[in-house]
Design a protein around this motif. Structure first.
Motif, PDB file in Angstrom:
ATOM      1  N   THR A 286       3.828  21.708  66.847  1.00  0.00           N
ATOM      2  CA  THR A 286       4.698  21.886  68.007  1.00  0.00           C
ATOM      3  C   THR A 286       3.871  22.103  69.270  1.00  0.00           C
ATOM      4  N   ASP A 287       2.821  22.917  69.162  1.00  0.00           N
ATOM      5  CA  ASP A 287       1.972  23.227  70.320  1.00  0.00           C
ATOM      6  C   ASP A 287       1.139  22.036  70.786  1.00  0.00           C
ATOM      7  N   HIS A 288       0.958  21.042  69.937  1.00  0.00           N
ATOM      8  CA  HIS A 288       0.099  19.903  70.263  1.00  0.00           C
ATOM      9  C   HIS A 288       0.889  18.594  70.334  1.00  0.00           C
ATOM     10  N   ARG A 289       2.076  18.674  70.895  1.00  0.00           N
ATOM     11  CA  ARG A 289       2.898  17.474  71.034  1.00  0.00           C
ATOM     12  C   ARG A 289       2.642  16.822  72.384  1.00  0.00           C
ATOM     13  N   ALA A 290       1.650  15.957  72.416  1.00  0.00           N
ATOM     14  CA  ALA A 290       1.345  15.215  73.635  1.00  0.00           C
ATOM     15  C   ALA A 290       2.055  13.864  73.643  1.00  0.00           C
ATOM     16  N   LEU A 291       2.629  13.487  72.513  1.00  0.00           N
ATOM     17  CA  LEU A 291       3.294  12.195  72.374  1.00  0.00           C
ATOM     18  C   LEU A 291       4.799  12.384  72.279  1.00  0.00           C
ATOM     19  N   THR A 292       5.526  11.396  72.756  1.00  0.00           N
ATOM     20  CA  THR A 292       6.969  11.382  72.531  1.00  0.00           C
ATOM     21  C   THR A 292       7.203  11.011  71.064  1.00  0.00           C
ATOM     22  N   PRO A 293       8.402  11.240  70.532  1.00  0.00           N
ATOM     23  CA  PRO A 293       8.677  10.802  69.161  1.00  0.00           C
ATOM     24  C   PRO A 293       8.455   9.301  68.976  1.00  0.00           C
ATOM     25  N   GLU A 294       8.803   8.513  69.981  1.00  0.00           N
ATOM     26  CA  GLU A 294       8.606   7.067  69.893  1.00  0.00           C
ATOM     27  C   GLU A 294       7.118   6.723  69.849  1.00  0.00           C
ATOM     28  N   GLU A 295       6.306   7.407  70.664  1.00  0.00           N
ATOM     29  CA  GLU A 295       4.863   7.172  70.667  1.00  0.00           C
ATOM     30  C   GLU A 295       4.236   7.598  69.334  1.00  0.00           C
ATOM     31  N   ALA A 296       4.729   8.707  68.766  1.00  0.00           N
ATOM     32  CA  ALA A 296       4.211   9.162  67.473  1.00  0.00           C
ATOM     33  C   ALA A 296       4.496   8.132  66.383  1.00  0.00           C
ATOM     34  N   LEU A 297       5.702   7.558  66.389  1.00  0.00           N
ATOM     35  CA  LEU A 297       6.030   6.501  65.419  1.00  0.00           C
ATOM     36  C   LEU A 297       5.170   5.262  65.642  1.00  0.00           C
ATOM     37  N   LEU A 298       4.960   4.888  66.900  1.00  0.00           N
ATOM     38  CA  LEU A 298       4.110   3.744  67.209  1.00  0.00           C
ATOM     39  C   LEU A 298       2.676   3.984  66.728  1.00  0.00           C
ATOM     40  N   LEU A 299       2.156   5.176  66.984  1.00  0.00           N
ATOM     41  CA  LEU A 299       0.807   5.508  66.522  1.00  0.00           C
ATOM     42  C   LEU A 299       0.716   5.409  65.006  1.00  0.00           C
ATOM     43  N   SER A 300       1.690   5.951  64.320  1.00  0.00           N
ATOM     44  CA  SER A 300       1.702   5.888  62.861  1.00  0.00           C
ATOM     45  C   SER A 300       1.747   4.437  62.379  1.00  0.00           C
ATOM     46  N   ASP A 301       2.584   3.624  63.017  1.00  0.00           N
ATOM     47  CA  ASP A 301       2.664   2.202  62.650  1.00  0.00           C
ATOM     48  C   ASP A 301       1.332   1.491  62.905  1.00  0.00           C
ATOM     49  N   LEU A 302       0.685   1.816  64.027  1.00  0.00           N
ATOM     50  CA  LEU A 302      -0.598   1.185  64.345  1.00  0.00           C
ATOM     51  C   LEU A 302      -1.679   1.607  63.347  1.00  0.00           C
ATOM     52  N   LEU A 303      -1.667   2.862  62.925  1.00  0.00           N
ATOM     53  CA  LEU A 303      -2.635   3.308  61.926  1.00  0.00           C
ATOM     54  C   LEU A 303      -2.396   2.619  60.591  1.00  0.00           C
ATOM     55  N   ASP A 304      -1.123   2.454  60.217  1.00  0.00           N
ATOM     56  CA  ASP A 304      -0.809   1.693  58.999  1.00  0.00           C
ATOM     57  C   ASP A 304      -1.344   0.264  59.116  1.00  0.00           C
ATOM     58  N   LYS A 305      -1.136  -0.345  60.272  1.00  0.00           N
ATOM     59  CA  LYS A 305      -1.591  -1.712  60.501  1.00  0.00           C
ATOM     60  C   LYS A 305      -3.114  -1.798  60.443  1.00  0.00           C
ATOM     61  N   LEU A 306      -3.783  -0.790  60.964  1.00  0.00           N
ATOM     62  CA  LEU A 306      -5.246  -0.770  60.954  1.00  0.00           C
ATOM     63  C   LEU A 306      -5.786  -0.786  59.529  1.00  0.00           C
ATOM     64  N   ARG A 307      -5.154  -0.002  58.657  1.00  0.00           N
ATOM     65  CA  ARG A 307      -5.608   0.024  57.252  1.00  0.00           C
ATOM     66  C   ARG A 307      -5.259  -1.285  56.556  1.00  0.00           C
ATOM     67  N   CYS A 308      -4.118  -1.862  56.870  1.00  0.00           N
ATOM     68  CA  CYS A 308      -3.724  -3.191  56.451  1.00  0.00           C
ATOM     69  C   CYS A 308      -4.146  -3.529  55.009  1.00  0.00           C
ATOM     70  N   ASP A 309      -3.747  -2.683  54.068  1.00  0.00           N
ATOM     71  CA  ASP A 309      -4.027  -2.920  52.652  1.00  0.00           C
ATOM     72  C   ASP A 309      -5.521  -3.006  52.336  1.00  0.00           C
ATOM     73  N   LYS A 310      -6.339  -2.430  53.175  1.00  0.00           N
ATOM     74  CA  LYS A 310      -7.781  -2.453  52.922  1.00  0.00           C
ATOM     75  C   LYS A 310      -8.282  -1.069  52.534  1.00  0.00           C
ATOM     76  N   GLU A 311      -7.386  -0.238  52.039  1.00  0.00           N
ATOM     77  CA  GLU A 311      -7.767   1.104  51.645  1.00  0.00           C
ATOM     78  C   GLU A 311      -8.688   1.064  50.435  1.00  0.00           C
ATOM     79  N   LEU A 312      -9.522   2.081  50.335  1.00  0.00           N
ATOM     80  CA  LEU A 312     -10.419   2.188  49.192  1.00  0.00           C
ATOM     81  C   LEU A 312      -9.620   2.427  47.934  1.00  0.00           C
ATOM     82  N   LYS A 313      -9.972   1.764  46.901  1.00  0.00           N
ATOM     83  CA  LYS A 313      -9.271   1.932  45.622  1.00  0.00           C
ATOM     84  C   LYS A 313     -10.114   2.779  44.704  1.00  0.00           C
TER      85      LYS A 313
END
Length: 154
Positions: A127-154
């Motif tokens: 709560t104290d570190h909310r620099a992003l809007t909820p929409e920006e937080a979802l976008l960031l999460s989506d971008l991080l998912d895209k960055l990993r793009c099924d290339k995670e270590l197995k």
């Protein structure tokens, strides 16, 4: 503070390099902040993660293999973490009668109480570190998912 100021580097070879450096810097910053938060409760980040997984499994126990599959930090030694949590009296550990290699683990009342306190501190931190809007937080999460793009270590 911008990444250039934080690490005192003005130029990056390209935007991708800058993004990766920023991601690593921010990840380490978050780990540092969370480590201090959990230290007050006598926990490490991986121990907190295991307690949360065990709470989510209630009323069932979990195997160490399930913990390994669900842990955020895949390099953590789940067996060692389980033993540390057992020594602190936060979980109960039982060997399976049918398969002695299998260990069932369940969070107990003391573990649930400590987890509740640590989670309250974590929620306050978020709560104290909310620099992003909820929409920006979802976008960031989506971008991080895209960055990993099924290339995670197995």
């Amino acid at each position: 503070m911008k990444i250039e100021e934080a690490i005192k580097q003005k130029n990056f070879p390209d935007p991708y390099h800058k993004a990766f450096v920023n991601l690593l810097y921010t990840s380490n910053w978050l780990v540092y902040m969370e480590s201090g938060l959990f230290k007050r409760h006598g926990l490490t980040i991986p121990q907190y993660n295991v307690l949360r997984i065990l709470k989510g499994q209630l009323p069932n126990a979990a195997t160490v293999n399930l913990l390994i599959d669900r842990m955020i930090d895949k390099s953590s030694n789940a067996s060692r973490i389980v033993e540390k949590l057992r020594a602190k009296g936060l979980i109960d550990r039982h060997e399976c009668k049918d398969d002695r290699r299998r260990v069932d683990v369940i969070i107990n009342e003391k573990g649930l109480a400590l987890l509740e306190l640590a989670t309250a501190d974590m929620k306050k931190f978020h709560t104290d570190h909310r620099a992003l809007t909820p929409e920006e937080a979802l976008l960031l999460s989506d971008l991080l998912d895209k960055l990993r793009c099924d290339k995670e270590l197995k």
